[in-house]
Design a protein around this motif. Structure first.
Motif, PDB file in Angstrom:
ATOM      1  N   LYS A   2       0.836  -1.189   0.000  1.00 21.22           N
ATOM      2  CA  LYS A   2       0.000   0.000   0.000  1.00 21.22           C
ATOM      3  C   LYS A   2       0.876   1.246   0.000  1.00 21.22           C
ATOM      4  O   LYS A   2       1.900   1.318   0.653  1.00 21.22           O
ATOM      5  CB  LYS A   2      -0.910   0.024   1.226  1.00 21.22           C
ATOM      6  CG  LYS A   2      -1.963  -1.060   1.206  1.00 21.22           C
ATOM      7  CD  LYS A   2      -2.896  -0.922   2.380  1.00 21.22           C
ATOM      8  CE  LYS A   2      -3.980  -1.979   2.333  1.00 21.22           C
ATOM      9  NZ  LYS A   2      -4.894  -1.881   3.469  1.00 21.22           N
ATOM     10  N   PHE A   4       0.594   5.076   0.955  1.00 20.98           N
ATOM     11  CA  PHE A   4      -0.252   6.023   1.661  1.00 20.98           C
ATOM     12  C   PHE A   4      -0.027   7.427   1.122  1.00 20.98           C
ATOM     13  O   PHE A   4       1.101   7.896   1.004  1.00 20.98           O
ATOM     14  CB  PHE A   4       0.039   5.994   3.165  1.00 20.98           C
ATOM     15  CG  PHE A   4      -0.448   4.739   3.823  1.00 20.98           C
ATOM     16  CD1 PHE A   4      -1.712   4.674   4.382  1.00 20.98           C
ATOM     17  CD2 PHE A   4       0.342   3.603   3.840  1.00 20.98           C
ATOM     18  CE1 PHE A   4      -2.168   3.505   4.974  1.00 20.98           C
ATOM     19  CE2 PHE A   4      -0.110   2.436   4.420  1.00 20.98           C
ATOM     20  CZ  PHE A   4      -1.371   2.395   4.991  1.00 20.98           C
ATOM     21  N   ILE A   6      -0.216  11.000   1.906  1.00 22.38           N
ATOM     22  CA  ILE A   6      -0.346  11.993   2.974  1.00 22.38           C
ATOM     23  C   ILE A   6      -0.662  13.313   2.286  1.00 22.38           C
ATOM     24  O   ILE A   6       0.212  14.050   1.829  1.00 22.38           O
ATOM     25  CB  ILE A   6       0.962  12.095   3.792  1.00 22.38           C
ATOM     26  CG1 ILE A   6       1.412  10.699   4.234  1.00 22.38           C
ATOM     27  CG2 ILE A   6       0.780  13.006   4.987  1.00 22.38           C
ATOM     28  CD1 ILE A   6       0.395   9.959   5.068  1.00 22.38           C
ATOM     29  N   TYR A  35      -3.459   2.496  -3.249  1.00 22.50           N
ATOM     30  CA  TYR A  35      -3.212   3.817  -2.665  1.00 22.50           C
ATOM     31  C   TYR A  35      -4.361   4.144  -1.715  1.00 22.50           C
ATOM     32  O   TYR A  35      -5.533   4.030  -2.076  1.00 22.50           O
ATOM     33  CB  TYR A  35      -3.114   4.872  -3.760  1.00 22.50           C
ATOM     34  CG  TYR A  35      -1.907   4.698  -4.657  1.00 22.50           C
ATOM     35  CD1 TYR A  35      -0.783   5.501  -4.506  1.00 22.50           C
ATOM     36  CD2 TYR A  35      -1.884   3.714  -5.648  1.00 22.50           C
ATOM     37  CE1 TYR A  35       0.330   5.342  -5.315  1.00 22.50           C
ATOM     38  CE2 TYR A  35      -0.772   3.542  -6.459  1.00 22.50           C
ATOM     39  CZ  TYR A  35       0.330   4.353  -6.291  1.00 22.50           C
ATOM     40  OH  TYR A  35       1.436   4.178  -7.090  1.00 22.50           O
ATOM     41  N   VAL A  36      -4.014   4.593  -0.508  1.00 24.86           N
ATOM     42  CA  VAL A  36      -5.011   4.831   0.530  1.00 24.86           C
ATOM     43  C   VAL A  36      -4.911   6.277   0.999  1.00 24.86           C
ATOM     44  O   VAL A  36      -3.821   6.751   1.349  1.00 24.86           O
ATOM     45  CB  VAL A  36      -4.794   3.878   1.728  1.00 24.86           C
ATOM     46  CG1 VAL A  36      -5.821   4.155   2.823  1.00 24.86           C
ATOM     47  CG2 VAL A  36      -4.888   2.427   1.271  1.00 24.86           C
ATOM     48  N   LEU A  37      -6.031   6.980   0.996  1.00 29.63           N
ATOM     49  CA  LEU A  37      -6.039   8.353   1.498  1.00 29.63           C
ATOM     50  C   LEU A  37      -5.987   8.349   3.021  1.00 29.63           C
ATOM     51  O   LEU A  37      -6.698   7.585   3.674  1.00 29.63           O
ATOM     52  CB  LEU A  37      -7.290   9.096   1.029  1.00 29.63           C
ATOM     53  CG  LEU A  37      -7.477   9.325  -0.475  1.00 29.63           C
ATOM     54  CD1 LEU A  37      -8.635  10.284  -0.700  1.00 29.63           C
ATOM     55  CD2 LEU A  37      -6.222   9.841  -1.120  1.00 29.63           C
ATOM     56  N   SER A  38      -5.179   9.242   3.565  1.00 28.22           N
ATOM     57  CA  SER A  38      -5.057   9.334   5.019  1.00 28.22           C
ATOM     58  C   SER A  38      -5.856  10.491   5.596  1.00 28.22           C
ATOM     59  O   SER A  38      -6.040  10.586   6.808  1.00 28.22           O
ATOM     60  CB  SER A  38      -3.586   9.484   5.413  1.00 28.22           C
ATOM     61  OG  SER A  38      -3.054  10.669   4.846  1.00 28.22           O
ATOM     62  N   GLU A  39      -6.307  11.415   4.721  1.00 28.63           N
ATOM     63  CA  GLU A  39      -7.095  12.550   5.188  1.00 28.63           C
ATOM     64  C   GLU A  39      -7.833  13.169   4.002  1.00 28.63           C
ATOM     65  O   GLU A  39      -7.635  12.782   2.855  1.00 28.63           O
ATOM     66  CB  GLU A  39      -6.196  13.590   5.854  1.00 28.63           C
ATOM     67  CG  GLU A  39      -5.082  14.111   4.947  1.00 28.63           C
ATOM     68  CD  GLU A  39      -4.088  14.970   5.704  1.00 28.63           C
ATOM     69  OE1 GLU A  39      -4.009  14.838   6.941  1.00 28.63           O
ATOM     70  OE2 GLU A  39      -3.390  15.771   5.064  1.00 28.63           O
ATOM     71  N   GLN A  60     -10.851   5.405   1.989  1.00 26.14           N
ATOM     72  CA  GLN A  60     -11.011   5.232   3.445  1.00 26.14           C
ATOM     73  C   GLN A  60     -12.058   6.200   4.001  1.00 26.14           C
ATOM     74  O   GLN A  60     -11.938   6.726   5.101  1.00 26.14           O
ATOM     75  CB  GLN A  60      -9.677   5.432   4.148  1.00 26.14           C
ATOM     76  CG  GLN A  60      -8.617   4.383   3.833  1.00 26.14           C
ATOM     77  CD  GLN A  60      -8.833   3.096   4.612  1.00 26.14           C
ATOM     78  OE1 GLN A  60      -8.629   3.028   5.829  1.00 26.14           O
ATOM     79  NE2 GLN A  60      -9.257   2.060   3.906  1.00 26.14           N
ATOM     80  N   HIS A  62     -12.696   9.193   3.147  1.00 30.08           N
ATOM     81  CA  HIS A  62     -12.322  10.599   3.134  1.00 30.08           C
ATOM     82  C   HIS A  62     -12.947  11.300   1.929  1.00 30.08           C
ATOM     83  O   HIS A  62     -13.546  10.671   1.066  1.00 30.08           O
ATOM     84  CB  HIS A  62     -10.797  10.738   3.101  1.00 30.08           C
ATOM     85  CG  HIS A  62     -10.138  10.309   4.371  1.00 30.08           C
ATOM     86  ND1 HIS A  62     -10.345  10.939   5.577  1.00 30.08           N
ATOM     87  CD2 HIS A  62      -9.275   9.291   4.633  1.00 30.08           C
ATOM     88  CE1 HIS A  62      -9.643  10.352   6.513  1.00 30.08           C
ATOM     89  NE2 HIS A  62      -8.988   9.333   5.971  1.00 30.08           N
TER      90      HIS A  62
END
Length: 384
Positions: A2, A4, A6, A35-39, A60, A62
């Motif tokens: 993954k 991430f 930021i 790819y994962v969104l953190s915010e 996620q 967001h």
């Protein structure tokens, strides 16, 4: 592995064009992966560009928000090459000119569990082999669709999922804010078909969501995804008609009338419907079960008879038989006389070479009989 993202709140000030292909994006994905969104993201013109194959973008839950109502939230496409196998999920796109823009040289796209709010266009897509399901579309947004609807699907692959504490194998569409159908299926969808008028160039056309959701996606827990091409790797099985063609004219999209017999029995959870007692228990779709119960299943040779019996026990040899109502033709034109008679009337005629080894086609044809004093109309399903 993954990757991430930021993603901070960034204001983009230098742009040369508002075209989705030319604007500067806050993030460009050039490598395959997840790819994962953190915010949340708040940007001016361009959110994320997917520029390569085999990408999963997981929001996620967001948001990607535009602060000036222009530009594109997510753009999938490349100028020079084909992009395949893109998944966009768990994401809210808000206040864009176009929420998601997908080029025509993109193949196999899944958009699921996304929410679209206050966009001018929630989707502009020319993708081939697209699934769009379990999304929430708020009111007041438009769709810019394809010139050719062949591969544009507003629903899911066949899914195994939980709804209201029960497990179903069925297909799911999308939740449309403000829409209420007149009849609710046990599986958590409305019986009504949701029509979406979309723009293409200077004209308008209509797409259909055959499985509009009763409630938002959080009420549906997907346990397994069954894509249509993987029904069987070894031999052709009697498959779900809805899996094989996105053209609305080839769908059986209404509850076909059932002709009850003295041996009929109540359908499981069917709300008063009845099916002939010899209908296969392996058919999970109520629509298909209703149709098969109203139809004569006609085979051409012994091999096709075995396939015909996967639909129901009482089947009919084609030799000497006359079709006068709903029918299912099993087998190709060499073995089945009715397949030979109707073959050229279907959009994809069958031959020794087409569709090819270990492949099958299911097609639907509406027939009108004007030979008598009363005009009759019936449906023929062709399984080859």
């Amino acid at each position: 592995m993954k990757k991430f993202l930021i993603l901070a709140i960034i204001a983009l000030s230098m742009l040369v064009s508002a075209d989705a292909r030319d604007i500067e994006y806050n993030m460009t994905i050039n490598e395959s992966g997840t790819y994962v969104l953190s915010e949340d993201m708040l940007v001016n013109y361009g959110g994320i560009r997917i520029n390569t194959s085999n990408v999963v973008l997981d929001g996620q839950n967001h948001q990607i928000i535009c602060n000036n109502s222009v530009g594109t939230g997510i753009y999938v496409g490349a100028y020079e090459y084909l992009i395949e196998n893109t998944t966009i999920k768990n994401l809210k796109l808000k206040n864009w000119s176009t929420g998601i823009f997908i080029e025509s040289n993109v193949k196999n796209v899944t958009i699921t569990n996304c929410e679209f709010e206050d966009n001018e266009y929630f989707l502009n897509s020319g993708a081939v082999e697209q699934y769009f399901y379990l999304n929430t579309i708020h009111e007041g947004q438009l769709l810019f669709g394809p010139e050719d609807e062949d591969d544009f699907i507003m629903s899911s692959p066949k899914l195994v999922y939980n709804y209201n504490g029960k497990e179903y194998t069925y297909r799911l569409g999308n939740y449309y804010e403000g829409y209420t159908g007149t009849e609710i299926e046990d599986e958590g969808v409305y019986s009504n078909i949701y029509e979406i008028t979309y723009e293409y160039g200077e004209g308008n056309s209509t797409l259909y969501d055959a499985y509009p959701l009763v409630s938002t996606s959080k009420n549906y827990e997907v346990l397994e995804t069954l894509y249509p091409p993987l029904e069987s790797e070894k031999r052709v099985l009697i498959a779900d008609i809805f899996a094989l063609d996105s053209k609305s004219k080839n769908y059986i999209i209404t509850e076909a009338p059932v002709t009850p017999t003295t041996t009929s029995s109540p359908a499981s959870g069917g709300g008063g419907r009845s099916y002939d007692s010899d209908i296969s228990d392996e058919i999970s779709s109520k629509v298909i079960k209703n149709f098969v119960s109203s139809a004569t299943v006609i085979y051409g040779n012994e091999i096709d008879e075995n396939y015909a019996n996967q639909l129901r026990e009482r089947v009919q040899n084609a030799e000497g038989f006359t079709i006068s109502g709903n029918a299912v033709i099993v087998g190709g034109p060499l073995a089945n006389g009715f397949a030979r008679e109707y073959n050229d009337q279907f959009e994809m005629p069958i031959s020794n070479d087409y569709p090819g080894e270990n492949k099958g086609i299911i097609q639907v044809l509406k027939v009108q009989d004007n030979s008598g004093n009363v005009v009759k109309s019936y449906t023929i399903v062709y399984i080859a």
